[in-house]
Design a protein around this motif. Structure first.
Motif, PDB file in Angstrom:
ATOM      1  N   VAL A   1     -14.383 -13.366 -60.029  1.00  0.00           N
ATOM      2  CA  VAL A   1     -15.520 -13.236 -59.107  1.00  0.00           C
ATOM      3  C   VAL A   1     -16.128 -14.608 -58.820  1.00  0.00           C
ATOM      4  CG1 VAL A   1     -17.871 -12.344 -58.824  1.00  0.00           C
ATOM      5  CG2 VAL A   1     -16.054 -10.867 -59.716  1.00  0.00           C
ATOM      6  N   LEU A   2     -16.261 -15.426 -59.867  1.00  0.00           N
ATOM      7  CA  LEU A   2     -16.841 -16.750 -59.694  1.00  0.00           C
ATOM      8  C   LEU A   2     -15.963 -17.637 -58.811  1.00  0.00           C
ATOM      9  CD1 LEU A   2     -18.100 -17.470 -63.342  1.00  0.00           C
ATOM     10  CD2 LEU A   2     -19.510 -17.082 -61.296  1.00  0.00           C
ATOM     11  N   VAL A   3     -14.649 -17.563 -59.025  1.00  0.00           N
ATOM     12  CA  VAL A   3     -13.706 -18.343 -58.199  1.00  0.00           C
ATOM     13  C   VAL A   3     -13.770 -17.887 -56.754  1.00  0.00           C
ATOM     14  CG1 VAL A   3     -11.267 -18.842 -57.747  1.00  0.00           C
ATOM     15  CG2 VAL A   3     -12.151 -18.893 -60.101  1.00  0.00           C
ATOM     16  N   LEU A   4     -13.816 -16.555 -56.559  1.00  0.00           N
ATOM     17  CA  LEU A   4     -13.880 -15.994 -55.216  1.00  0.00           C
ATOM     18  C   LEU A   4     -15.169 -16.415 -54.524  1.00  0.00           C
ATOM     19  CD1 LEU A   4     -12.523 -14.103 -53.148  1.00  0.00           C
ATOM     20  CD2 LEU A   4     -13.797 -12.208 -54.169  1.00  0.00           C
ATOM     21  N   PHE A   5     -16.268 -16.325 -55.249  1.00  0.00           N
ATOM     22  CA  PHE A   5     -17.567 -16.706 -54.689  1.00  0.00           C
ATOM     23  C   PHE A   5     -17.581 -18.184 -54.336  1.00  0.00           C
ATOM     24  CE2 PHE A   5     -21.899 -18.354 -55.180  1.00  0.00           C
ATOM     25  CZ  PHE A   5     -22.583 -17.560 -54.258  1.00  0.00           C
ATOM     26  N   SER A   6     -17.016 -18.984 -55.231  1.00  0.00           N
ATOM     27  CA  SER A   6     -16.957 -20.426 -55.002  1.00  0.00           C
ATOM     28  C   SER A   6     -16.149 -20.738 -53.753  1.00  0.00           C
ATOM     29  CB  SER A   6     -16.333 -21.120 -56.209  1.00  0.00           C
ATOM     30  OG  SER A   6     -16.152 -22.494 -55.954  1.00  0.00           O
ATOM     31  N   SER A   7     -15.020 -20.018 -53.591  1.00  0.00           N
ATOM     32  CA  SER A   7     -14.157 -20.215 -52.426  1.00  0.00           C
ATOM     33  C   SER A   7     -14.887 -19.846 -51.142  1.00  0.00           C
ATOM     34  CB  SER A   7     -12.885 -19.374 -52.569  1.00  0.00           C
ATOM     35  OG  SER A   7     -12.089 -19.468 -51.411  1.00  0.00           O
ATOM     36  N   CYS A   8     -15.573 -18.700 -51.166  1.00  0.00           N
ATOM     37  CA  CYS A   8     -16.310 -18.240 -49.997  1.00  0.00           C
ATOM     38  C   CYS A   8     -17.443 -19.206 -49.673  1.00  0.00           C
ATOM     39  CB  CYS A   8     -16.870 -16.845 -50.228  1.00  0.00           C
ATOM     40  SG  CYS A   8     -15.587 -15.573 -50.302  1.00  0.00           S
ATOM     41  N   SER A   9     -18.121 -19.649 -50.753  1.00  0.00           N
ATOM     42  CA  SER A   9     -19.233 -20.571 -50.572  1.00  0.00           C
ATOM     43  C   SER A   9     -18.742 -21.887 -49.966  1.00  0.00           C
ATOM     44  CB  SER A   9     -19.907 -20.832 -51.918  1.00  0.00           C
ATOM     45  OG  SER A   9     -20.943 -21.778 -51.776  1.00  0.00           O
ATOM     46  N   GLU A  10     -17.604 -22.371 -50.439  1.00  0.00           N
ATOM     47  CA  GLU A  10     -17.034 -23.611 -49.926  1.00  0.00           C
ATOM     48  C   GLU A  10     -16.684 -23.464 -48.450  1.00  0.00           C
ATOM     49  OE1 GLU A  10     -13.701 -26.853 -51.362  1.00  0.00           O
ATOM     50  OE2 GLU A  10     -13.202 -24.716 -51.505  1.00  0.00           O
ATOM     51  N   TYR A  11     -16.121 -22.328 -48.104  1.00  0.00           N
ATOM     52  CA  TYR A  11     -15.745 -22.064 -46.718  1.00  0.00           C
ATOM     53  C   TYR A  11     -16.981 -22.024 -45.816  1.00  0.00           C
ATOM     54  CZ  TYR A  11     -14.470 -19.294 -42.632  1.00  0.00           C
ATOM     55  OH  TYR A  11     -14.325 -18.834 -41.350  1.00  0.00           O
ATOM     56  N   GLN A  12     -18.011 -21.292 -46.238  1.00  0.00           N
ATOM     57  CA  GLN A  12     -19.230 -21.185 -45.447  1.00  0.00           C
ATOM     58  C   GLN A  12     -19.895 -22.554 -45.265  1.00  0.00           C
ATOM     59  OE1 GLN A  12     -20.306 -18.634 -43.765  1.00  0.00           O
ATOM     60  NE2 GLN A  12     -18.709 -17.251 -44.520  1.00  0.00           N
ATOM     61  N   LYS A  13     -19.883 -23.341 -46.309  1.00  0.00           N
ATOM     62  CA  LYS A  13     -20.468 -24.679 -46.221  1.00  0.00           C
ATOM     63  C   LYS A  13     -19.678 -25.552 -45.247  1.00  0.00           C
ATOM     64  CE  LYS A  13     -22.512 -24.923 -50.865  1.00  0.00           C
ATOM     65  NZ  LYS A  13     -22.440 -25.552 -52.215  1.00  0.00           N
ATOM     66  N   ALA A  14     -18.355 -25.415 -45.308  1.00  0.00           N
ATOM     67  CA  ALA A  14     -17.504 -26.208 -44.418  1.00  0.00           C
ATOM     68  C   ALA A  14     -17.731 -25.844 -42.959  1.00  0.00           C
ATOM     69  CB  ALA A  14     -16.035 -26.014 -44.793  1.00  0.00           C
ATOM     70  N   LEU A  15     -17.948 -24.555 -42.689  1.00  0.00           N
ATOM     71  CA  LEU A  15     -18.210 -24.112 -41.322  1.00  0.00           C
ATOM     72  C   LEU A  15     -19.434 -24.811 -40.738  1.00  0.00           C
ATOM     73  CD1 LEU A  15     -17.621 -20.230 -41.218  1.00  0.00           C
ATOM     74  CD2 LEU A  15     -16.349 -21.977 -39.968  1.00  0.00           C
ATOM     75  N   LYS A  16     -20.458 -24.965 -41.569  1.00  0.00           N
ATOM     76  CA  LYS A  16     -21.726 -25.535 -41.103  1.00  0.00           C
ATOM     77  C   LYS A  16     -21.762 -27.058 -41.224  1.00  0.00           C
ATOM     78  CE  LYS A  16     -24.019 -21.303 -42.681  1.00  0.00           C
ATOM     79  NZ  LYS A  16     -24.969 -20.719 -43.666  1.00  0.00           N
ATOM     80  N   ASN A  17     -20.825 -27.590 -41.979  1.00  0.00           N
ATOM     81  CA  ASN A  17     -20.787 -29.027 -42.225  1.00  0.00           C
ATOM     82  C   ASN A  17     -20.283 -29.770 -40.989  1.00  0.00           C
ATOM     83  OD1 ASN A  17     -20.384 -31.634 -43.317  1.00  0.00           O
ATOM     84  ND2 ASN A  17     -20.023 -30.739 -45.346  1.00  0.00           N
ATOM     85  N   GLU A  18     -20.879 -30.914 -40.695  1.00  0.00           N
ATOM     86  CA  GLU A  18     -20.443 -31.720 -39.554  1.00  0.00           C
ATOM     87  C   GLU A  18     -19.294 -32.652 -39.925  1.00  0.00           C
ATOM     88  OE1 GLU A  18     -21.531 -31.363 -36.437  1.00  0.00           O
ATOM     89  OE2 GLU A  18     -22.745 -29.697 -37.193  1.00  0.00           O
ATOM     90  N   ASP A  19     -18.957 -32.688 -41.192  1.00  0.00           N
ATOM     91  CA  ASP A  19     -17.900 -33.570 -41.680  1.00  0.00           C
ATOM     92  C   ASP A  19     -16.525 -32.991 -41.339  1.00  0.00           C
ATOM     93  OD1 ASP A  19     -16.154 -35.194 -43.045  1.00  0.00           O
ATOM     94  OD2 ASP A  19     -17.210 -35.089 -44.963  1.00  0.00           O
ATOM     95  N   THR A  20     -15.824 -33.585 -40.369  1.00  0.00           N
ATOM     96  CA  THR A  20     -14.520 -33.066 -39.942  1.00  0.00           C
ATOM     97  C   THR A  20     -13.480 -33.160 -41.050  1.00  0.00           C
ATOM     98  OG1 THR A  20     -13.948 -35.214 -38.973  1.00  0.00           O
ATOM     99  CG2 THR A  20     -14.925 -33.570 -37.503  1.00  0.00           C
TER     100      THR A  20
END
Length: 264
Positions: free
Chosen positions: A10-29
């Motif tokens: 669950v923690l790995v899955l949450f971390s993965s989802c969190s990383e993805y969501q952050k990347a979507l909003k991140n301006e860093d290409t």
């Protein structure tokens, strides 16, 4: 132990989802590229696509562009979005002709378009485009490992076109538009000389000529009866033991009888 493993998952899955969501909003290409690649490697193609779509324009000409645009095209393909997949594969193979993925991309561009070919009764514009793309691939990569499959798909698509044209011609016969049927069957036989529908086409051409002749006004009947008789001869020449022989012989007998009135 099981609870620990479940919690870790669950923690790995949450971390993965969190990383993805952050990347979507991140301006860093670069970060979007990194996370998009991770999503791609994990088979999460819809998520990879969202990230790749955001950064694709800014990666033109960069060292990572070749890998990015290959993953971009493959993600569309994996998601069964065949129009954009075909477009992106075409773009990739033309932009990177020396890439080790160029041949695969050229094949998948054609294959993706073949998946857009509708059932034979519908408009076949996309089928014709797919055939052109496959033939172009075959011409450009005559020794390709994909050659056998490309030829097989092209053959299936051509048979679909043949079936479409045959059914259109037959429909004219069905609705008793015998003049149009004759033109359509003549065109079909000329356009597809090796078609598996040739015997049927010759029979329905004869049937159309016969019905047009026996229902003609007297001034046109003799000429049309002779046309029908010629159509019978073409059918018999193609296959003297055709499955339509009994019906065809009965129609010929009527033609011969009707022709006698013009020999007096």
């Amino acid at each position: 132990m099981k609870k620990f493993i479940s919690l870790l998952f669950v923690l790995v899955l949450f971390s993965s989802c969190s990383e993805y969501q952050k990347a979507l909003k991140n301006e860093d290409t670069a970060k979007k590229y990194e996370v998009g690649t991770k999503m791609y490697d994990k088979g999460k193609f819809s998520k990879a696509l969202r990230l790749f779509e955001q950064i694709a324009p800014s990666y033109q000409g960069k060292p990572q562009a070749e890998k990015l645009f290959y993953m971009y095209a493959k993600s569309f393909y994996a998601e069964k979005q065949y129009y954009p997949a075909s477009y992106q594969f075409d773009k990739f193979s033309s932009s990177y002709p020396k890439s080790e993925k160029a041949e695969e991309a050229a094949y998948l561009a054609a294959y993706s378009f073949s998946k857009l070919s509708p059932r034979y009764s519908l408009d076949q514009v996309d089928t014709f485009k797919a055939i052109d793309k496959l033939q172009s691939f075959i011409n450009n990569y005559p020794n390709s490992e994909y050659l056998t499959e490309a030829n097989r798909i092209a053959k299936e698509l051509r048979e679909k076109i043949e079936k479409k044209n045959f059914e259109v011609a037959k429909q004219y016969n069905t609705i008793s538009d015998y003049k149009s049927a004759l033109v359509a069957f003549d065109n079909f036989i000329a356009d597809f000389p090796g078609t598996p529908y040739k015997e049927k086409a010759l029979y329905y051409k004869f049937d159309s000529a016969y019905n047009l002749a026996i229902n003609s006004i007297p001034s046109k009947m003799e000429e049309r009866l002779l046309v029908a008789k010629s159509a019978y001869a073409s059918l018999m020449k193609f296959n003297a033991s055709t499955e339509y022989k009994a019906k065809a012989d009965d129609m010929l007998a009527r033609i011969e009888t009707d022709l006698k009135q013009f020999s007096k």
